[in-house]
Design a protein around this motif. Structure first.
Motif, PDB file in Angstrom:
ATOM      1  N   LEU A  79      51.217  36.402  28.123  1.00  0.00           N
ATOM      2  CA  LEU A  79      50.932  37.008  29.664  1.00  0.00           C
ATOM      3  C   LEU A  79      49.926  36.088  30.134  1.00  0.00           C
ATOM      4  O   LEU A  79      49.135  35.464  29.524  1.00  0.00           O
ATOM      5  N   TYR A 100      45.359  40.583  36.727  1.00  0.00           N
ATOM      6  CA  TYR A 100      46.620  40.739  36.739  1.00  0.00           C
ATOM      7  C   TYR A 100      47.434  41.348  37.794  1.00  0.00           C
ATOM      8  O   TYR A 100      46.986  42.863  37.572  1.00  0.00           O
ATOM      9  N   ARG A 125      45.162  40.913  26.034  1.00  0.00           N
ATOM     10  CA  ARG A 125      46.530  40.696  26.567  1.00  0.00           C
ATOM     11  C   ARG A 125      47.360  41.872  26.825  1.00  0.00           C
ATOM     12  O   ARG A 125      48.290  42.140  27.329  1.00  0.00           O
ATOM     13  N   LYS A 129      48.789  43.751  29.708  1.00  0.00           N
ATOM     14  CA  LYS A 129      50.290  44.015  29.836  1.00  0.00           C
ATOM     15  C   LYS A 129      50.880  45.229  29.601  1.00  0.00           C
ATOM     16  O   LYS A 129      51.763  45.696  30.747  1.00  0.00           O
TER      17      LYS A 129
END
Length: 366
Positions: A79, A100, A125, A129
């Protein structure tokens, strides 16, 4: 004849599944909440809670589960964050936000994510994600002082984070995306910061709802229940992450030698109060322990603990069961298995917990 064969096949499959469930400890979650509150409406829309949590079979042991989560799974996640913004706090200290989903529409909800005790953009991550994949929302990972190699111009850090810093980070997020509804998620030590903040703010928080993954509840006692091996290992990690890289920062800290003598998390937590900006341990705990303001949390909050968690032990939850059953907005979910923050299921080892938190928050979307 076909019906008979099908019935036999179904019977054998159920028998096999029940046997596997017994071996792996698969059970339906237990839910604690105020039955007179509106929580029942939300719970009825979460089918996961009416089904067994079935851990990945080879990860039913909590230590194997934790090793896989911390040393293997995290390293397989790919990611790339959109950007990391360093923020100068009002006292000159430095925090950051790792983004993100910056390209999402401006009115897309944003999850304000609070990380683990030594958390970094890399270690978080998987959760970032999966939360983005399950919700489609923007993620703002709030990095605390000293994490991810941030500069530390002010001699101040906190294992659980600072609510003053978090307020400044949230204000920054709101200024950047004024049309975005905000939701809070805390993971492990990050739950301490999340709940302390929510308790201090009460109804004034801009967060619409929140989820706390594997909290330790009372920070004055929780570290004493950490499995000795992990307590010792994590203490060494604290030295590596927050003491040794900042020797110049801490050179005027009188209690540094005592902190460096700590052999476990409880000793570290009881000795480092000066590094957190307090004159003594009592003033530190009164200002940071989430349990002192827990009953002032006003927004919907779901908490998840595993009964086999070797880090945030389930016994930490015991003193607060009855209080939670009286609160109209708090739901606690416990599972027999899941270890610490892993909660993997299936052959693909996807997180059962992240799916639950995403569904919970989406059902509360305003």
């Amino acid at each position: 004849m076909n019906l008979v064969i099908k019935d036999i096949s179904d019977y054998l499959q159920n028998k096999l599944q029940n046997t596997l469930d017994q071996i792996t400890g698969a059970e339906q979650p237990t839910v604690y909440y105020n039955v007179q509150s509106h929580s029942q409406q939300i719970l009825s829309r979460l089918p996961q809670l009416n089904q067994k949590y079935r851990p990945t079979p080879w990860l039913s042991n909590p230590h194997l589960h934790l090793i896989y989560f911390d040393l293997i799974k995290k390293r397989t996640i790919r990611l790339k964050y959109d950007r990391v913004d360093q923020l100068k706090m009002s006292d000159g200290g430095v925090t950051a936000i790792a983004w993100y989903g910056l390209d999402l529409p401006t009115d897309t909800p944003t999850i304000v994510l609070m990380h683990t005790i030594t958390g970094s953009p890399e270690s978080m991550r998987e959760l970032v994600k999966d939360l983005n994949a399950y919700t489609g929302w923007r993620i703002a990972l709030c990095l605390r002082r000293g994490h991810a190699g941030l500069p530390m111009p002010v001699a101040k850090m906190n294992l659980f984070g600072s609510t003053d810093d978090l307020r400044e980070q949230i204000a920054y997020i709101q200024n950047k995306f004024p049309q975005s509804d905000l939701y809070g998620v805390g993971s492990s030590a990050g739950t301490g910061l999340l709940v302390r903040y929510l308790g201090e703010e009460g109804e004034n928080t801009p967060l619409k709802a929140a989820f706390a993954l594997c909290p330790g509840y009372n920070t004055e006692t929780g570290f004493g229940n950490v499995h000795p091996f992990y307590s010792k290992m994590m203490t060494k990690k604290l030295f590596t992450k927050f003491i040794k890289p900042y020797t110049q920062t801490w050179q005027q800290t009188a209690s540094l030698s005592k902190v460096l003598q700590a052999k476990n998390l409880l000793e570290f937590e009881q000795a480092y109060f000066e590094m957190a900006g307090y004159q003594d341990y009592e003033s530190y705990t009164q200002a940071t322990n989430p349990i002192y303001v827990f009953e002032n949390v006003k927004i919907p909050l779901m908490i998840l603990n595993a009964e086999d968690d070797p880090v945030c032990h389930i016994k930490n939850f015991e003193p607060y069961k009855e209080v939670i059953r009286q609160m109209p907005n708090i739901v606690v979910v416990t599972t027999k298995k899941g270890s610490h923050c892993g909660f993997y299921e299936g052959l693909s080892t996807r997180s059962w917990a992240t799916r639950l938190m995403a569904d919970y928050l989406k059902n509360l979307q305003s």
